[in-house]
Design a protein around this motif. Structure first.
Motif, PDB file in Angstrom:
ATOM      1  N   THR A  19      62.171   0.304  64.345  1.00  0.00           N
ATOM      2  CA  THR A  19      61.261  -0.396  65.262  1.00  0.00           C
ATOM      3  C   THR A  19      60.475   0.553  66.143  1.00  0.00           C
ATOM      4  OG1 THR A  19      62.870  -0.592  67.070  1.00  0.00           O
ATOM      5  CG2 THR A  19      62.854  -2.359  65.404  1.00  0.00           C
ATOM      6  N   GLY A  20      61.032   1.747  66.396  1.00  0.00           N
ATOM      7  CA  GLY A  20      60.393   2.676  67.316  1.00  0.00           C
ATOM      8  C   GLY A  20      60.640   2.324  68.772  1.00  0.00           C
ATOM      9  N   ILE A  21      61.422   1.292  69.031  1.00  0.00           N
ATOM     10  CA  ILE A  21      61.723   0.892  70.413  1.00  0.00           C
ATOM     11  C   ILE A  21      62.845   1.787  70.925  1.00  0.00           C
ATOM     12  CG2 ILE A  21      62.514  -0.978  71.913  1.00  0.00           C
ATOM     13  CD1 ILE A  21      61.305  -2.916  69.751  1.00  0.00           C
ATOM     14  N   ARG A  22      62.553   2.499  72.015  1.00  0.00           N
ATOM     15  CA  ARG A  22      63.496   3.475  72.544  1.00  0.00           C
ATOM     16  C   ARG A  22      64.668   2.810  73.262  1.00  0.00           C
ATOM     17  NH1 ARG A  22      59.501   7.253  75.847  1.00  0.00           N
ATOM     18  NH2 ARG A  22      59.173   5.205  76.750  1.00  0.00           N
ATOM     19  N   VAL A  23      65.848   3.396  73.061  1.00  0.00           N
ATOM     20  CA  VAL A  23      67.060   2.917  73.731  1.00  0.00           C
ATOM     21  C   VAL A  23      66.853   2.931  75.243  1.00  0.00           C
ATOM     22  CG1 VAL A  23      69.477   3.500  74.220  1.00  0.00           C
ATOM     23  CG2 VAL A  23      68.623   3.543  71.862  1.00  0.00           C
ATOM     24  N   LYS A  24      66.217   3.988  75.765  1.00  0.00           N
ATOM     25  CA  LYS A  24      66.055   4.083  77.216  1.00  0.00           C
ATOM     26  C   LYS A  24      65.146   2.975  77.761  1.00  0.00           C
ATOM     27  CE  LYS A  24      62.349   7.517  77.595  1.00  0.00           C
ATOM     28  NZ  LYS A  24      61.996   8.826  78.157  1.00  0.00           N
ATOM     29  N   ASP A  25      64.209   2.468  76.963  1.00  0.00           N
ATOM     30  CA  ASP A  25      63.361   1.362  77.419  1.00  0.00           C
ATOM     31  C   ASP A  25      64.166   0.069  77.504  1.00  0.00           C
ATOM     32  OD1 ASP A  25      61.149   3.050  77.593  1.00  0.00           O
ATOM     33  OD2 ASP A  25      60.524   2.612  75.541  1.00  0.00           O
ATOM     34  N   ILE A  26      65.060  -0.130  76.550  1.00  0.00           N
ATOM     35  CA  ILE A  26      65.919  -1.315  76.569  1.00  0.00           C
ATOM     36  C   ILE A  26      66.875  -1.230  77.755  1.00  0.00           C
ATOM     37  CG2 ILE A  26      67.739  -2.546  75.306  1.00  0.00           C
ATOM     38  CD1 ILE A  26      66.287  -1.482  72.713  1.00  0.00           C
ATOM     39  N   ALA A  27      67.466  -0.061  77.956  1.00  0.00           N
ATOM     40  CA  ALA A  27      68.394   0.123  79.075  1.00  0.00           C
ATOM     41  C   ALA A  27      67.686  -0.056  80.410  1.00  0.00           C
ATOM     42  CB  ALA A  27      69.043   1.505  78.996  1.00  0.00           C
ATOM     43  N   SER A  28      66.459   0.419  80.514  1.00  0.00           N
ATOM     44  CA  SER A  28      65.693   0.269  81.748  1.00  0.00           C
ATOM     45  C   SER A  28      65.391  -1.195  82.031  1.00  0.00           C
ATOM     46  CB  SER A  28      64.391   1.068  81.654  1.00  0.00           C
ATOM     47  OG  SER A  28      63.627   0.900  82.818  1.00  0.00           O
ATOM     48  N   ALA A  29      65.037  -1.939  80.988  1.00  0.00           N
ATOM     49  CA  ALA A  29      64.769  -3.369  81.163  1.00  0.00           C
ATOM     50  C   ALA A  29      66.027  -4.085  81.662  1.00  0.00           C
ATOM     51  CB  ALA A  29      64.287  -3.989  79.852  1.00  0.00           C
ATOM     52  N   TYR A  30      67.172  -3.659  81.165  1.00  0.00           N
ATOM     53  CA  TYR A  30      68.450  -4.276  81.532  1.00  0.00           C
ATOM     54  C   TYR A  30      68.905  -3.843  82.925  1.00  0.00           C
ATOM     55  CZ  TYR A  30      73.390  -5.538  81.220  1.00  0.00           C
ATOM     56  OH  TYR A  30      74.634  -6.062  81.460  1.00  0.00           O
ATOM     57  N   GLU A  31      68.946  -2.528  83.160  1.00  0.00           N
ATOM     58  CA  GLU A  31      69.493  -1.997  84.413  1.00  0.00           C
ATOM     59  C   GLU A  31      68.533  -2.117  85.588  1.00  0.00           C
ATOM     60  OE1 GLU A  31      70.809   2.076  84.143  1.00  0.00           O
ATOM     61  OE2 GLU A  31      72.875   1.386  83.942  1.00  0.00           O
ATOM     62  N   HIS A  32      67.301  -1.750  85.377  1.00  0.00           N
ATOM     63  CA  HIS A  32      66.369  -1.637  86.496  1.00  0.00           C
ATOM     64  C   HIS A  32      65.514  -2.871  86.716  1.00  0.00           C
ATOM     65  CE1 HIS A  32      67.632   2.464  86.885  1.00  0.00           C
ATOM     66  NE2 HIS A  32      67.346   2.682  85.617  1.00  0.00           N
ATOM     67  N   SER A  33      65.179  -3.562  85.641  1.00  0.00           N
ATOM     68  CA  SER A  33      64.338  -4.751  85.776  1.00  0.00           C
ATOM     69  C   SER A  33      65.145  -6.037  85.823  1.00  0.00           C
ATOM     70  CB  SER A  33      63.318  -4.815  84.639  1.00  0.00           C
ATOM     71  OG  SER A  33      62.476  -3.674  84.672  1.00  0.00           O
ATOM     72  N   GLY A  34      66.450  -5.948  85.477  1.00  0.00           N
ATOM     73  CA  GLY A  34      67.324  -7.104  85.585  1.00  0.00           C
ATOM     74  C   GLY A  34      67.204  -8.129  84.474  1.00  0.00           C
ATOM     75  N   TYR A  35      66.600  -7.735  83.345  1.00  0.00           N
ATOM     76  CA  TYR A  35      66.499  -8.670  82.225  1.00  0.00           C
ATOM     77  C   TYR A  35      67.856  -8.805  81.541  1.00  0.00           C
ATOM     78  CZ  TYR A  35      61.405  -8.463  82.484  1.00  0.00           C
ATOM     79  OH  TYR A  35      60.107  -8.553  82.899  1.00  0.00           O
ATOM     80  N   SER A  36      68.154 -10.009  81.077  1.00  0.00           N
ATOM     81  CA  SER A  36      69.367 -10.235  80.289  1.00  0.00           C
ATOM     82  C   SER A  36      69.092  -9.786  78.852  1.00  0.00           C
ATOM     83  CB  SER A  36      69.745 -11.715  80.308  1.00  0.00           C
ATOM     84  OG  SER A  36      68.826 -12.458  79.523  1.00  0.00           O
ATOM     85  N   PRO A  37      70.140  -9.561  78.055  1.00  0.00           N
ATOM     86  CA  PRO A  37      69.904  -9.221  76.652  1.00  0.00           C
ATOM     87  C   PRO A  37      69.039 -10.257  75.927  1.00  0.00           C
ATOM     88  CG  PRO A  37      72.142  -8.662  77.234  1.00  0.00           C
ATOM     89  CD  PRO A  37      71.562  -9.402  78.418  1.00  0.00           C
ATOM     90  N   ASP A  38      69.248 -11.541  76.211  1.00  0.00           N
ATOM     91  CA  ASP A  38      68.401 -12.572  75.590  1.00  0.00           C
ATOM     92  C   ASP A  38      66.939 -12.397  75.977  1.00  0.00           C
ATOM     93  OD1 ASP A  38      70.308 -14.020  74.103  1.00  0.00           O
ATOM     94  OD2 ASP A  38      70.930 -15.121  75.882  1.00  0.00           O
ATOM     95  N   GLU A  39      66.687 -12.087  77.252  1.00  0.00           N
ATOM     96  CA  GLU A  39      65.305 -11.897  77.711  1.00  0.00           C
ATOM     97  C   GLU A  39      64.685 -10.655  77.079  1.00  0.00           C
ATOM     98  OE1 GLU A  39      65.371 -13.898  82.142  1.00  0.00           O
ATOM     99  OE2 GLU A  39      66.369 -11.952  81.874  1.00  0.00           O
TER     100      GLU A  39
END
Length: 76
Positions: A19-39
């Motif tokens: 996909t080219g989607i970086r792990v750190k972008d997913i982690a940032s969305a989860y940790e820093h932006s507060g998105y749930s895994p579903d979001e």
């Protein structure tokens, strides 16, 4: 999809499969932006819920690497 590193894509950063989607972008969305895994799957439609959890597990298993690389100043 598993987590891969490809020096030809994303500067060798760990990404989710092809996909080219970086792990750190997913982690940032989860940790820093507060998105749930579903979001996060809504933010990145190419990811399944399993992909998000694999990426987060990879991030937490390698958290020292992520934190040290993000806090290092860029070399000139």
């Amino acid at each position: 999809m598993g987590i891969v590193r490809d020096s030809d894509h994303s500067d060798g950063a760990p990404t989710v499969g092809e996909t080219g989607i970086r792990v750190k972008d997913i982690a940032s969305a989860y940790e820093h932006s507060g998105y749930s895994p579903d979001e996060i799957t809504q933010l990145y439609p190419d990811l399944t819920l399993g992909d998000v959890h694999r990426a987060l597990a990879y991030y937490y298993d390698h958290i020292d690497d992520f934190r040290s690389s993000s806090s290092e100043p860029a070399s000139a």
